[in-house]
Design a protein around this motif. Structure first.
Motif, short mmCIF file in Angstrom:
data_model
loop_
_atom_site.label_atom_id
_atom_site.label_comp_id
_atom_site.label_asym_id
_atom_site.label_seq_id
_atom_site.Cartn_x
_atom_site.Cartn_y
_atom_site.Cartn_z
N PHE A 128 0.83 -1.20 0.00
CA PHE A 128 0.00 0.00 0.00
C PHE A 128 0.86 1.25 0.00
CE2 PHE A 128 -1.95 3.52 2.17
CZ PHE A 128 -3.04 3.74 1.35
N LEU A 129 1.89 1.24 0.86
CA LEU A 129 2.73 2.44 0.98
C LEU A 129 3.41 2.76 -0.33
CD1 LEU A 129 4.27 1.89 4.52
CD2 LEU A 129 2.45 3.46 3.85
N SER A 130 3.69 1.73 -1.13
CA SER A 130 4.35 2.01 -2.40
C SER A 130 3.34 2.21 -3.51
CB SER A 130 5.30 0.86 -2.76
OG SER A 130 4.53 -0.30 -2.97
N GLY A 131 2.07 2.27 -3.13
CA GLY A 131 1.04 2.56 -4.11
C GLY A 131 0.67 1.35 -4.97
N ARG A 132 0.96 0.15 -4.50
CA ARG A 132 0.71 -1.04 -5.31
C ARG A 132 -0.69 -1.61 -5.11
NH1 ARG A 132 3.72 -0.04 -9.22
NH2 ARG A 132 5.94 -0.11 -8.79
#
Lengths: 639, 451
Positions: free
Chosen positions: B124-128
């Protein structure tokens, strides 16, 4: 910035001229701002209300930090101390802690003179009764008699004076210190502004006339023969030193105290507020450690020009007749006369979670709190907060970025972070065990840690800066020399790292290296670096991890109520503390990793929208893995 | 505690589903993922970092195992990965003890054991992945957080919780004593802690830790099969049901209440999934020492269960069924239905069975399989929970060893304290963190501090 002709208009107003107020006012004025220092009594500037000592374990390190930043406490102490001891000499260098007995009056007079001499600084006797607010910002203070001071920043350092009440037995006297009055109006003003106030208690022991003490019977405690100064500006201590003396209580004393416990305000219920566990009254010690036959008493001289002695170790709020009954039972004090009776004092403090790390209040921009009003004890803790509050008030008025000192840089950083992040449930005192990186937070390297910061904010003058640069460069040169000079395959630095090797061994090992011009303190610094090397490396790694999270900011206006996944407790705590970074958020008590994960997610959500590309999503990877399996065939199952 | 969530750390975990399978994998994410995966991996290719996703075949050196383990290492360069970071996977034989060893190797090379949900958090943090999916995982972290510790210790280390607490207590006392000597040198009557006494205490704590680690290893289920415990009042037909589910007579059965004193375990196939089925003594008040022991076994087994089958029969209606252990999923099972059937209003959600006629056994097997799968999907992998406990114990032992070494080298108390606090941090991951306030509390309790 200041209109000199108006005697009531300043950039910064500091309320209270104790150890916190003194540093705050000196810092702001030295940074060039028109500053007023308002005190209930001009004769008590920098007064040591309690014991006549500065420093001690962890506290001594704080004084060195104050000095390294350009504060006053170290210089005042060096000039007026009558005994110096480096505590914990037998332990590692990180534990070495300077402590001094001061001449109380000399300290106070020099503090007053320092203030009087300071440009841009006005000392004035006033009783401040309320905080003035205009359009949501602090605008000044109003004093008794209706006098108004206007200022862009106000630093409150009220010590134990807010609604202060002293207790000796059943007798209650309003006042923040024996012989002084209480500040009564200010608490109401703070309360009306919406600040939460609570009450703490602290105590003092009786003071005796030295003419009536039989010192012949007592064990003397002399100062060090090679006294270590507090200030990096002091080359050496030259004054004569005086002895302290040690005596002990005994079961007869304990019996009397036990028989009169019901008359002690802490036990009769007359005092409800919390006192410090590390500074218990003698009645506390006897109740909690009932099996002990004796407790130490340090008889500390209050100065060179007085015979008054401070009885450190028997702080009490027992009635006068009980104090009069126990003193003669103590060896050496058989004929001792009490000059001032012990008392406990209760006072208001403002729970420090209401502050930012700059010590500015969250609720009222421009208003700063420092010292005992934040629930701390100790001259050193107070002074360091005063310094940071004064610097930040000045920086804010100048529209400059604030000075934030973190836990890895200084004890005063640990202090402030603990206060604003975790709050207090007893008067807060510094201990080395509170510092995660204490091997690095030593008294000997306080200048290397902080003087550059002091220079940046404009508090370190040219003289101090020149001395610092000379020392810093010499240390670097010696370190470099030792690391590059090799003997039998090892550098001299590596030789020095061995537990058994000494500096003298090193000199024998390599006569050739240039040791000219390295002073003792420079050599000591490099020896410590070598001896602690592996451990320092570990702490530096820990600090890098710590910084990674410390550098991840949380927006000041984050709406925690809009994060439904947060537990109620976590939401309430985040709301109250408003952590400025992920690191600080994680240090709030009761915050779990799940709360942190929720916060991380929320911060990300506030940022860039989630991308839809997902090469390693299980849906995508399964075919890859299937392919893998086909490739690997049975080979992976043959064990 | 917080440092455990640092998204910059390299994390690793066993990522294959629980239970025996043909293939298992250890997943690693973070800056050092490739190095950690490739260290100890022999392949024809050099160990240079890849520029694009890549699969390498070879063999893996595993500590404690002589032959090299056939393995495949898959490498994905960030940021175009699930977590947005460099990712590596070690695919090898699916046996849990082996995977645990492979994981241990990764941890030794500098990876940190991933918390549950942490890969997803990074995704999530990497926008995946989007918020909805991240929140679903968060829900899991949240639900598990309060009970994770208890559950882990119950599942894998029943009976270990107390000794670990005791050890932590001892170390805390030791640290408090050291710190009192450091912080209150001049203002207390703290007796100095002799170096010899300190060395002894460190040594004996390290021995306790070794013993605990061994016990934890023994407790760890070799196959990692979920534990299904048959429980209920005496004579509820538990052993008969146990035999019926196994398909052969393993347990002695008799009409007498209290026939089963010990507990029996057997692997049982429930619709393609192997579970460990455990028969226990009936829940009763003990009347003699043998029965006391039987009850202790029973409680132990129930405490470590992944699933409880709570049995009731028509002839034991009055006896109270065992209340399922907190957080343990349970199935209500009616036995001996050939003798009589329960009132439907009382047994609406129950499975009705008869060992005599075979009634309900198919449904029961399906029910077991479904619940075990559910609880494993939600829960941490049992293997990784056990491994995490063990990591912490091993980490604590390493720190104690380092403290002893410091002491032998003549290092100061402040250095010994540094390692001791590290050991406490490790134990804290298992039985609750220690903060400075805990140490100060002890100092003020034990020593009379203050001038």
């Amino acid at each position: 910035m200041t209109r000199k002709h108006d005697p009531y208009r300043f950039d910064v107003v500091v309320v209270g001229a104790g150890h916190a107020g003194l540093e705050a006012a000196l810092a702001a004025s030295r940074m060039g701002l028109g500053t007023a220092l308002l005190t209930l009594n001009c004769d008590t500037v920098g007064q040591m209300s309690c014991n006549p000592a500065i420093g001690g374990v962890a506290k001594g390190q704080i004084v060195r930090e104050i000095d390294a930043l350009g504060g006053a406490m170290g210089i005042l102490t060096d000039a007026t101390a009558i005994q110096f001891r480096l505590l914990n000499r037998g332990k590692g260098p990180a534990m070495h802690s300077p402590r001094a007995q001061c001449d109380k009056k000399a300290y106070q007079f020099l503090a007053k003179l320092t203030v009087e001499r300071q440009q841009n600084l006005t000392l004035r006797q006033e009783m401040v009764e309320s905080i003035e607010v205009e359009s949501g910002r602090v605008a000044g203070v109003r004093c008794r008699g209706g006098i108004q001071y206007r200022a862009r920043a106000v630093v409150l350092t009220t010590g134990t004076f807010l609604q202060a009440l002293m207790h000796t037995g059943e007798v209650k006297t309003p006042g923040g210190r024996g012989g002084d009055v209480a500040a009564t109006g200010l608490s109401r003003s703070l309360f009306e502004l919406g600040f939460e106030l609570r009450r703490f208690k602290t105590g003092t022991p009786p003071r005796l006339n030295g003419r009536t003490i039989d010192f012949e019977r007592l064990e003397p405690q002399p100062g060090d023969s090679d006294p270590v100064p507090f200030s990096f500006l002091t080359d050496r201590i030259t004054q004569n030193q005086v002895d302290c003396h040690i005596t002990y209580t005994n079961p007869a004393v304990h019996d009397i105290i036990r028989d009169n416990l019901h008359r002690a305000p802490m036990y009769s219920g007359q005092i409800q507020s919390t006192g410090p566990r590390y500074c218990p009254s003698i009645e506390d010690k006897i109740v909690r450690f009932a099996d002990r036959q004796a407790h130490q008493i340090f008889l500390e001289p209050e100065g060179r020009n007085t015979l008054e002695y401070y009885c450190n170790g028997i702080s009490t709020s027992l009635p006068r007749d009980v104090q009069e009954a126990i003193i003669p039972l103590i060896p050496g004090l058989e004929h001792a006369e009490i000059m001032r009776y012990g008392y406990a004092v209760e006072y208001d403090y403002a729970p420090p979670e209401q502050l930012r790390a700059t010590l500015e209040t969250k609720a009222l921009p421009g208003l700063y709190f420092a010292g005992q009003i934040n629930g701390t004890t100790g001259y050193e803790e107070a002074a360091s907060q005063g310094l940071i509050a004064g610097i930040n008030a000045a920086l804010a008025v100048q529209d400059q970025a604030p000075l934030l000192v973190d836990r890895s840089q200084a004890y005063l950083g640990v202090l402030i972070d603990d206060l604003v992040t975790r709050g207090v449930d007893e008067p807060y005192r510094m201990f080395t065990s509170r510092a995660e990186y204490r091997l690095l937070l030593r008294h000997d390297n306080a200048d290397l840690r902080l003087t550059e910061l002091g220079r940046q904010v404009g508090l370190v003058d040219d003289q101090r800066w020149a001395r610092f640069e000379t020392r810093r460069d010499a240390i670097a040169r010696l370190r470099e020399t030792l690391k590059t000079t090799r003997v039998r395959g090892n550098s001299l630095f590596q030789w020095l790292r061995r537990p058994e090797s000494t500096w003298e061994d090193l000199l024998r090992l390599e006569h050739a290296f240039d040791r000219e011009g390295f002073s003792r303190d420079v050599i000591t610094q490099v020896i410590i670096e070598a001896k602690y090397n592996g451990y320092i490396g570990r702490q530096v790694e820990q600090i890098e991890r710590f910084r990674r999270l410390e550098d991840k900011p949380i927006p000041a206006d984050l709406d925690y109520r809009a994060i439904p996944q947060l537990r109620a407790e976590a939401r309430e705590k985040f709301e109250r503390i408003r952590p400025r970074s992920l690191g600080q958020a994680g240090r709030i008590s009761g915050i779990s990793p799940a709360d942190m994960a929720t916060l991380l997610i929320q911060l990300k959500r506030g940022g860039s929208p989630a991308s839809t590309v997902n090469p390693l999503d299980p849906d995508v990877t399964t075919p890859i893995l299937g392919k893998l399996e086909r490739q690997s065939g049975e080979s992976a199952c043959s064990t | 505690m917080l440092a455990d969530l640092d998204p910059e750390d390299t994390i690793a975990a066993v990522a294959s589903p629980p239970g025996p399978g043909v293939r298992g994998l250890v997943r690693i994410s973070g800056r050092n993922a490739w190095r950690i995966a490739l260290d100890g991996f022999r392949s024809e290719r050099d160990s240079s970092p890849p520029r694009r996703p890549e699969v390498r075949r070879g063999a893996l050196a595993v500590e404690g195992l002589r032959p090299l383990l056939p393995a495949i290492v898959a490498l994905w360069p960030g940021p175009r990965t699930y977590t947005g970071q460099d990712v590596a996977e070690i695919h090898t034989v699916g046996a849990l003890p082996l995977l645990t060893q492979v994981l241990a190797g990764c941890l030794n090379r500098g990876a940190r054991h991933a918390r549950s949900g942490e890969f997803t958090l990074r995704a999530f943090l990497s926008g995946r992945i989007d918020l909805t999916r991240a929140e679903a995982v968060l829900g899991v972290i949240d639900a598990r957080n309060s009970t994770q510790l208890d559950a882990a210790l119950r599942q894998l280390a029943g009976g270990l919780s107390r000794p670990i607490h005791d050890l932590r207590d001892r170390l805390l006392d030791l640290v408090a004593h050291l710190e009192a000597n450091l912080d209150f040198a001049d203002e207390s009557d703290v007796d100095p802690l002799g170096r010899a006494a300190l060395a002894d205490e460190l040594q004996s704590s390290a021995e306790t830790l070794s013993a605990l680690t061994d016990r934890l290893t023994r407790r760890d289920r070799p196959a990692g099969n979920p534990r299904v415990v048959v429980s209920g009042p005496p004579n509820a037909g538990k052993s008969r049901l146990f035999n019926a589910l196994l398909g052969h007579d393993r347990a002695i059965v008799s009409p007498r209440a209290g026939t089963t004193r010990d507990y029996l375990t057997a692997a049982c196939d429930v619709g393609g999934m192997i579970v460990e089925l455990i028969d226990t003594a009936g829940l009763d008040l003990p009347r003699d020492p043998i029965e006391t022991q039987a009850q202790t076994h029973r409680a132990d087994q129930a405490g470590q269960a992944d699933l409880l089958l709570v049995c009731t029969s028509p002839d034991t209606l009055t006896a109270r069924g065992e209340l399922p252990h907190l957080d343990t999923p349970a199935l209500s099972v009616w036995t001996k239905c050939d003798l009589g059937r329960p009132d439907p209003s009382r047994a609406a959600a129950a499975i009705l069975t008869s060992a005599a006629t075979g009634e309900g056994l198919v449904e029961l097997r399906a029910g077991i399989a479904r619940l075990v799968r559910d609880s494993n999907a939600e829960a941490d992998l049992p293997a990784s929970t056990g491994a995490r406990c063990r990591d912490s114990l091993v980490g604590a032992k390493v720190a104690l060893g380092s403290a002893s070494q410091t002491l032998r080298d003549g290092g100061g108390e402040e250095l010994v304290a540094l390692d001791l606090r590290l050991a406490l941090d490790e134990l804290g991951k298992v039985v609750g963190a220690v903060v400075t306030d805990d140490i100060l509390d002890r100092i003020f309790q034990r020593f009379c501090i203050g001038k």
